[in-house]
Enzyme design. Structure first.
Site, PDB file in Angstrom:
ATOM      1  N   HIS A 117       0.870  -1.184   0.000  1.00  0.00           N
ATOM      2  CA  HIS A 117       0.000   0.000   0.000  1.00  0.00           C
ATOM      3  C   HIS A 117       0.910   1.238   0.000  1.00  0.00           C
ATOM      4  CE1 HIS A 117      -2.696   3.001   1.901  1.00  0.00           C
ATOM      5  NE2 HIS A 117      -3.700   2.258   1.492  1.00  0.00           N
ATOM      6  N   CYS A 141      -4.768   2.551  -3.608  1.00  0.00           N
ATOM      7  CA  CYS A 141      -3.534   3.069  -3.005  1.00  0.00           C
ATOM      8  C   CYS A 141      -2.382   2.088  -3.205  1.00  0.00           C
ATOM      9  CB  CYS A 141      -3.712   3.372  -1.509  1.00  0.00           C
ATOM     10  SG  CYS A 141      -4.965   4.586  -1.204  1.00  0.00           S
ATOM     11  N   LYS A 185     -10.361  -0.555  10.589  1.00  0.00           N
ATOM     12  CA  LYS A 185     -10.592  -1.729   9.727  1.00  0.00           C
ATOM     13  C   LYS A 185     -11.004  -2.949  10.547  1.00  0.00           C
ATOM     14  CE  LYS A 185      -7.120  -0.327   6.306  1.00  0.00           C
ATOM     15  NZ  LYS A 185      -7.854   0.238   5.179  1.00  0.00           N
ATOM     16  N   ASP A 206       3.382  -4.269   8.008  1.00  0.00           N
ATOM     17  CA  ASP A 206       2.130  -3.543   7.812  1.00  0.00           C
ATOM     18  C   ASP A 206       1.003  -4.549   8.069  1.00  0.00           C
ATOM     19  OD1 ASP A 206      -0.203  -2.507   6.820  1.00  0.00           O
ATOM     20  OD2 ASP A 206       0.667  -1.708   4.976  1.00  0.00           O
ATOM     21  N   GLN A 236      -4.257  -5.095   7.049  1.00  0.00           N
ATOM     22  CA  GLN A 236      -5.257  -6.053   6.543  1.00  0.00           C
ATOM     23  C   GLN A 236      -5.146  -7.400   7.246  1.00  0.00           C
ATOM     24  OE1 GLN A 236      -7.679  -5.200   4.653  1.00  0.00           O
ATOM     25  NE2 GLN A 236      -6.957  -3.313   3.705  1.00  0.00           N
TER      26      GLN A 236
HETATM   27  N1  7TS Z   1      -1.670  -0.806   4.610  1.00  0.00           N
HETATM   28  C1  7TS Z   1      -2.585  -1.571   3.997  1.00  0.00           C
HETATM   29  C2  7TS Z   1      -2.221  -2.950   3.572  1.00  0.00           C
HETATM   30  C3  7TS Z   1      -3.874  -1.062   3.781  1.00  0.00           C
HETATM   31  O1  7TS Z   1      -4.773  -1.824   3.188  1.00  0.00           O
HETATM   32  C4  7TS Z   1      -4.177   0.261   4.199  1.00  0.00           C
HETATM   33  C5  7TS Z   1      -5.509   0.891   3.908  1.00  0.00           C
HETATM   34  C6  7TS Z   1      -3.195   1.002   4.855  1.00  0.00           C
HETATM   35  C7  7TS Z   1      -1.946   0.432   5.032  1.00  0.00           C
HETATM   36  C8  7TS Z   1      -3.416   2.382   5.366  1.00  0.00           C
HETATM   37  O2  7TS Z   1      -4.235   2.363   6.472  1.00  0.00           O
HETATM   38  P1  7TS Z   1      -4.733   3.742   7.137  1.00  0.00           P
HETATM   39  O3  7TS Z   1      -5.741   3.301   8.144  1.00  0.00           O
HETATM   40  O4  7TS Z   1      -3.543   4.379   7.749  1.00  0.00           O
HETATM   41  O5  7TS Z   1      -5.322   4.535   6.031  1.00  0.00           O
HETATM   42  N2  7TS Z   1      -6.173   0.311   2.839  1.00  0.00           N
HETATM   43  C9  7TS Z   1      -7.253   0.787   2.184  1.00  0.00           C
HETATM   44  C10 7TS Z   1      -7.871   0.103   1.153  1.00  0.00           C
HETATM   45  O6  7TS Z   1      -7.509  -0.998   0.725  1.00  0.00           O
HETATM   46  N3  7TS Z   1      -8.916   0.812   0.704  1.00  0.00           N
HETATM   47  O7  7TS Z   1      -8.985   1.937   1.415  1.00  0.00           O
HETATM   48  C11 7TS Z   1      -7.969   1.928   2.349  1.00  0.00           C
END
Ligand code: 7TS
Length: 409
Positions: free
Chosen positions: A121, A364, A224, A198, A201
């Protein structure tokens, strides 16, 4: 709890969108929130809203106890060895940036290497690009195999004794690939590098044990996994957090402030500058309680079943390209795909008119889109409240879209 009982805990699901019952298949972007989380936020603001770690009044003490209690829940949830290793921050993005700046600036030099993959990501790419630029280090990518998995051989070839940081996702938000983090961590350590995971997910969907993984840092987001937006966690090994500099300075994180010099509080507060995300952290604790009541193993199994069911129903549709591992046991609960002749945004718009929420775009992950040789894809992602009936409606929507576009063109 069976899936009907679980669904009753998510009030948002009980509504119509565009005249159809909502089918929410976008939990990888953000999950819905159970009643207990919503009630926890309500209780905090109605009952004991107060700042933490200061003063002796009753509301402040209650808020502090609940905030630090949430930290203990996170510690148990990921099996960290102490609450000192659990730092509350805004989310995965902030957590990874904190490591890249707080650890990276001090420990990475010109000629060193940072290793990531093509399936990251953006929030696990750009902080490392910036660190590489600032230090003169090289950013290297482990290639992906045809089916979107990593081979340990490629990992071994890419990581060298010059590698200082390896940063990888545990589960891809596009391919659904589940990476062998424990094995990759071993390879990183053999080469003297630290391992940053990371977990955005992963943490919502599978049991995470940071001590078993032996990773050095693990980042995830509350929103999430049933928690509110604006709260996430950085786990770090105590010895590394101790040598790492904070990147935010101000109230809350200090021990002593002089005119020209200051000292920091001990862990974990040294990294929590300013008034912390009090309500968010307490509500994340409630989300963890909820996930644990259902059981992470049960959630993972449910999602595997849904992914297998979806793959089974989608694969026969003509013109369908499905990305990521074919074996449902090798992937998490999401399916990313393209339908020949239909732009993913058009597909998502037609499905929305049927009350079905999916995501379309680059997710992303623009370097991964380049690797897949597409500009965007559609993605359906599942969570504990989804059912086979949701997938049936989604597949019916896909067929309808296909028919509609073949009539138009
Ligand atoms: N890493 C992964 C693997 C992700 O899927 C996401 C967000 C992030 C980092 C960033 O997380 P945040 O909470 O700091 O924004 N992924 C997604 C997605 O797949 N669709 O919208 C956000």
């Amino acid at each position: 709890m069976n899936v009907n009982e679980i669904r009753r805990q998510f009030p948002i699901l009980d509504q119509e969108v565009n005249g159809h019952p909502l089918v929410y298949l976008d939990s990888a972007a953000t999950s819905q929130k159970p009643l207990s989380v919503i009630q926890t936020l309500d209780e905090y603001y109605r009952g004991y809203n107060s700042n933490v770690h200061r003063g002796v009044h009753t509301l402040g003490t209650r808020a502090t106890d609940r905030y630090e209690g949430a930290r203990e829940k996170v510690q148990r949830f990921i099996n960290a060895s102490s609450t000192e290793e659990v730092i509350f921050m805004r989310g995965t993005t902030t957590a990874i940036n904190t490591v890249a700046q707080g650890y990276g600036r001090e420990n990475v030099r010109e000629g060193d290497e940072i290793v990531i993959t093509h399936m990251e990501h953006h929030s696990n790419i750009i902080p490392w690009q910036q660190l590489a630029k600032a230090t003169g280090a090289a950013l290297k990518y482990v290639p992906l195999q045809e089916d979107g998995t990593l081979s340990l051989e490629d990992v071994r070839e890419t990581i060298t004794p010059n590698t200082k940081i390896v940063a990888m996702t545990m589960v891809s938000n596009v391919l659904g690939t589940m990476n062998p983090i424990k094995e990759i961590t071993e390879i990183a350590h053999e080469n003297g590098a630290i391992m940053v995971v990371d977990g955005a997910q992963a943490a919502p969907h599978t049991k995470v044990d940071v001590q078993a993984l032996n990773c050095d840092f693990f980042a995830f987001s509350g929103h999430k996994m049933g928690g509110p937006t604006g709260i996430g966690v950085l786990y770090g090994k105590k010895n590394l957090l101790n040598i790492m500099e904070p990147i935010e300075f101000g109230g809350e994180m200090i021990d002593f402030v002089g005119l020209y010099e200051s000292t920091w509080k001990e862990l974990p507060w040294k990294f929590e500058g300013g008034t912390p995300i009090i309500a968010g952290a307490i509500a994340l604790g409630a989300a963890i309680d909820f996930l644990e009541e259902v059981g992470l193993d049960a959630i993972e199994e449910h999602e595997h079943q849904l992914a297998a069911y979806a793959l089974d129903k989608m694969a026969p549709i003509e013109g369908m390209t499905i990305y990521g591992p074919k074996d449902p046991q090798k992937r998490a609960g999401l399916v990313t795909f393209n339908m020949e002749g239909v732009h993913p945004h058009d597909l998502a718009t037609v499905l929305d008119s049927e009350g079905i929420a999916i995501r379309a775009g680059h997710h992303c992950a623009q370097p991964l889109m380049k690797w897949l040789n597409v500009s965007s894809t559609a993605r359906a992602s599942f969570y504990l409240y989804n059912t086979e009936e949701d997938i049936d409606k989604f597949v019916a929507g896909l067929l309808k879209t296909k028919e509609y576009f073949s009539d138009v063109f």
